[in-house]
Design an enzyme around this catalytic site. Sequence first.
Site, PDB file in Angstrom:
ATOM      1  N   HIS A 170     -66.831   8.265  81.317  1.00 37.43           N
ATOM      2  CA  HIS A 170     -67.227   8.296  79.903  1.00 37.43           C
ATOM      3  C   HIS A 170     -66.146   7.589  79.103  1.00 37.43           C
ATOM      4  CE1 HIS A 170     -69.040  10.819  76.382  1.00 37.43           C
ATOM      5  NE2 HIS A 170     -68.551   9.667  75.945  1.00 37.43           N
TER       6      HIS A 170
ATOM      7  N   GLU B  29     -71.420   7.224  80.860  1.00 36.93           N
ATOM      8  CA  GLU B  29     -71.813   7.976  79.673  1.00 36.93           C
ATOM      9  C   GLU B  29     -71.149   7.368  78.442  1.00 36.93           C
ATOM     10  OE1 GLU B  29     -71.912  12.404  81.785  1.00 36.93           O
ATOM     11  OE2 GLU B  29     -70.322  11.893  80.369  1.00 36.93           O
TER      12      GLU B  29
ATOM     13  N   HIS C  51     -71.811  19.791  81.745  1.00 40.97           N
ATOM     14  CA  HIS C  51     -70.850  20.331  80.785  1.00 40.97           C
ATOM     15  C   HIS C  51     -70.512  21.773  81.154  1.00 40.97           C
ATOM     16  CE1 HIS C  51     -68.515  19.460  77.157  1.00 40.97           C
ATOM     17  NE2 HIS C  51     -68.517  20.769  76.980  1.00 40.97           N
TER      18      HIS C  51
END
Length: 242
Positions: free
Chosen positions: A43, A70, A190
Amino acid sequence: MTQLSVNINKIATLRNARGGNNPNILQVALDAERFGAQGITVHPRPDERHIRYQDVHDLKPALSTEFNIEGYPDRRFLDLIKAVRPAQTTLVPDPPHVLTSNTGWDTIEHQSMLRDIVAELHSYGTRVSIFINPEPHYFEPAKACGADRVELYTGPYAEQFHQDSEAAVAPYVEVGLLAKSLDLGLNAGHDLDLHNLAFLKARIPHLLEVSIGHALICDALYFGLENTIQMYRRQLELDPIA
């Protein structure tokens, strides 16, 4: 079988704390694959506080598993996807200043923008997943945007899990069934860890992929990276909980 994608952002955070190239991001990613990771997630953020844009370019030709990138779809991010063309791009709504992703897209308010972005990403040959809260009204608009998958934001699940696991997972089971009915592939990520992962997988058996970074890297400090990846793989392969 649910695939395990290992997010290596935290490895990059450690490297950046001292400068140089220790730990070596590319080597860690290759080792993670060798140890059983079925994908690698990164990310990159605008300030490059962990994964750098150059890391993404370096990783793509070397990886043999699925590469998931991401990020927030600003122009620089979209240009990165165009250049690298990963297997999957996951769109997250976090602005530059946030510490970590902490909510999903409002696919109703941002439907027009997301539709255009998804179409552009599809032109680069990448599958598109939209990071989303476990709220049913966001799912049909996500489908209308052209997304191939949605990634369930599992932060609230992880927070409530130890107090009431059934209540924690209930919204995810509901939207998981909704996603299946809409022919939306289902990912999750997450704050998933060795305590809550198998329970989520048992309740949502059609989950395609989980992306795990922070907890997995923390566990690796105690158990070693190879053993930790295998431990997470086993959580995903356990028989369903009655």
